[in-house]
Structures are given as C-alpha cells and as structure tokens.
Scaffold this motif. Structure first.
Motif, mmCIF file in Angstrom:
data_model
loop_
_atom_site.group_PDB
_atom_site.id
_atom_site.type_symbol
_atom_site.label_atom_id
_atom_site.label_comp_id
_atom_site.label_asym_id
_atom_site.label_seq_id
_atom_site.Cartn_x
_atom_site.Cartn_y
_atom_site.Cartn_z
ATOM 1 N N ILE A 1 37.561 29.827 33.612
ATOM 2 C CA ILE A 1 38.843 30.009 33.527
ATOM 3 C C ILE A 1 39.409 31.188 34.506
ATOM 4 O O ILE A 1 38.739 32.318 34.003
ATOM 5 C CB ILE A 1 39.734 29.991 32.103
ATOM 6 N N VAL A 2 40.185 30.951 35.355
ATOM 7 C CA VAL A 2 40.847 32.315 35.688
ATOM 8 C C VAL A 2 42.153 32.387 35.279
ATOM 9 O O VAL A 2 43.171 31.636 35.562
ATOM 10 C CB VAL A 2 40.888 32.299 37.433
ATOM 11 N N GLU A 3 42.414 33.574 34.511
ATOM 12 C CA GLU A 3 43.570 33.698 33.692
ATOM 13 C C GLU A 3 44.597 34.063 34.644
ATOM 14 O O GLU A 3 44.790 34.378 35.821
ATOM 15 C CB GLU A 3 43.448 34.566 32.602
ATOM 16 N N ARG A 4 45.804 34.086 34.048
ATOM 17 C CA ARG A 4 47.155 34.439 34.937
ATOM 18 C C ARG A 4 47.097 35.826 35.314
ATOM 19 O O ARG A 4 47.667 36.213 36.340
ATOM 20 C CB ARG A 4 48.519 34.232 33.948
ATOM 21 N N THR A 5 46.313 36.566 34.741
ATOM 22 C CA THR A 5 46.073 38.311 34.818
ATOM 23 C C THR A 5 44.818 38.161 36.170
ATOM 24 O O THR A 5 44.749 39.167 36.601
ATOM 25 C CB THR A 5 45.735 38.791 33.780
ATOM 26 N N GLY A 6 44.128 36.879 36.398
ATOM 27 C CA GLY A 6 42.962 37.172 37.183
ATOM 28 C C GLY A 6 41.672 37.235 36.310
ATOM 29 O O GLY A 6 40.558 37.229 37.042
ATOM 30 N N ASN B 1 38.303 41.039 38.362
ATOM 31 C CA ASN B 1 39.605 40.067 38.351
ATOM 32 C C ASN B 1 39.629 39.411 39.711
ATOM 33 O O ASN B 1 39.701 39.877 40.446
ATOM 34 C CB ASN B 1 40.785 40.767 37.951
ATOM 35 N N TRP B 2 40.274 38.142 39.798
ATOM 36 C CA TRP B 2 40.391 37.208 40.804
ATOM 37 C C TRP B 2 42.055 37.381 41.025
ATOM 38 O O TRP B 2 42.927 37.996 40.254
ATOM 39 C CB TRP B 2 40.135 35.896 40.576
ATOM 40 N N SER B 3 42.317 36.841 42.374
ATOM 41 C CA SER B 3 43.891 36.401 42.227
ATOM 42 C C SER B 3 44.165 35.296 41.825
ATOM 43 O O SER B 3 43.290 34.272 42.106
ATOM 44 C CB SER B 3 44.125 36.611 43.789
ATOM 45 N N PRO B 4 45.061 34.912 40.691
ATOM 46 C CA PRO B 4 45.308 34.056 40.142
ATOM 47 C C PRO B 4 46.174 32.864 41.035
ATOM 48 O O PRO B 4 46.371 33.132 41.958
ATOM 49 C CB PRO B 4 46.351 34.336 39.064
#
Length: 200
Positions: free
Chosen positions: A145-150, A178-181
């Motif tokens: 999962i990529v969260e809203r925070t990335g 962290n990714w870009s969400p």
C-alpha cells in the motif's frame, strides 16, 4: 465503402497468431491510428496511438479488452493536456473499506521515477550466494500500500518462484523511502500496488 468518400481507411496485418496490427489512415495517406488486437475486432491488447493529420501524436492509450489502463492526450505542441491511469485505491462505503479500480490523475511514483527505484533495488538487494551460483532467474511479486503520506505499508507476497527469496523481497519494499501518493480529483488516496522483483 468508397475510399475517396471515407474519412479514413484501415489496413489489418497479422504479425503472428495472437498479434494483429491495425492501422487507420487519413484520406491523405498519413497515419491516423495504430494499435494491436489479439482477436480482431473483438479484443484490443496493447498500446493504441492516434495522430493529428500532420503526423504529431494526439492520443495514446494502453488497452486490454474493454479496459483502458493508461491514457494520455496531447496538444499540437506535444504538451500533455490530460492523462489518467487505472489503479486500485481505497474507498469507504457504508463503513466498509475496500480497494476499487478508478482512473487517477496521478499514479503513485517512487522518488526519482522507475529508474531510481530499480537502482535502489540493485543497490540494496541481497541474493543468497547458494542461489546465485545456480545462475537462474527468480522473481517475487510484492503487493503493498502507498499511503496518503506516501509511506509504503502492508507488504505481502502474491507470487514467488522461490520461497527462499520472499523475506528479502519484503525487506527491500519495506525499506523504500516515501513515494508520491496517488491523486484522484485533487485528493490523495491510499493505493494498492504490485511490484515484481527479479533475482539473477
């Protein structure tokens, strides 16, 4: 239909059993569209491109069956006017959370893009020496999962050619920055992703 009266005309070429290339042409003879079917005319399977009559790219889409997975539209100068990708995001309905497919304005992205992600994997992967000596290609597919925070969470194995490599694949994914969400209608959403990791 009379070719002189038609807006465009079509050619169909079977490259191999499951690959049929279709091309549409303007009356001028310039290419208007090209794409691939696995069964013509019922099943599209591949990248389709549409062109302005002067040859510049107007639209492109990755299509399988009736589903468009990725779409881009360009202006005459080559700038992207619109783009959408199909991805799984979390939605809550009647108090229940589930992942559904929606078209996103922005797909989740590793910082620096796919090449940076591949470099991260190469720099951090630990391939057991005993398996390396066998000189075989192994693959593990990780869902996360990529969260809203990335932030990357909930990593799990969905496919593996060698269970001895599962823990290493999970370690790599859990170590990612962290990714870009995902962005849908201007709102960041949790998104479910799958990533194949190759060991060679």
């Amino acid at each position: 239909m009379d070719k002189e009266k038609a807006y465009y005309f079509r050619t169909i070429n079977e490259l191999k059993r499951d690959s049929i290339v279709v091309k549409d042409y303007y009356r001028s003879g310039r290419l208007q569209m090209d794409g691939t079917y696995s069964s013509y005319p019922n099943y599209k399977n591949g990248t389709f491109r549409w062109y302005f009559e002067d040859g510049k790219l107007r639209q492109e889409a990755r299509i399988k069956g009736d589903t468009t997975f990725k779409y881009r539209e360009y202006d005459h100068e080559g700038n992207i006017k619109k783009q959408q990708e199909l991805l799984q995001v979390e939605r809550t309905e009647n108090g229940k959370k589930s992942f559904i497919y929606v078209y996103a304005d922005r797909f989740p992205e590793y910082p620096g893009g796919s090449e940076a992600m591949l470099q991260f994997i190469r720099d951090n992967i630990r391939y057991p020496e005993a398996l390396r000596k066998k000189n075989t290609l192994e693959k593990v597919v990780v869902r996360f999962i990529v969260e809203r925070t990335g932030k990357v969470t909930g990593a799990s194995i969905v496919e593996s050619t060698n269970r001895k490599l599962d823990s290493e694949a999970l370690r790599i994914v859990n170590k990612m920055p962290n990714w870009s969400p995902a962005l849908v209608d201007g709102v960041t959403l949790r998104c479910q992703m799958s990533l194949p990791i190759s060991f060679r």
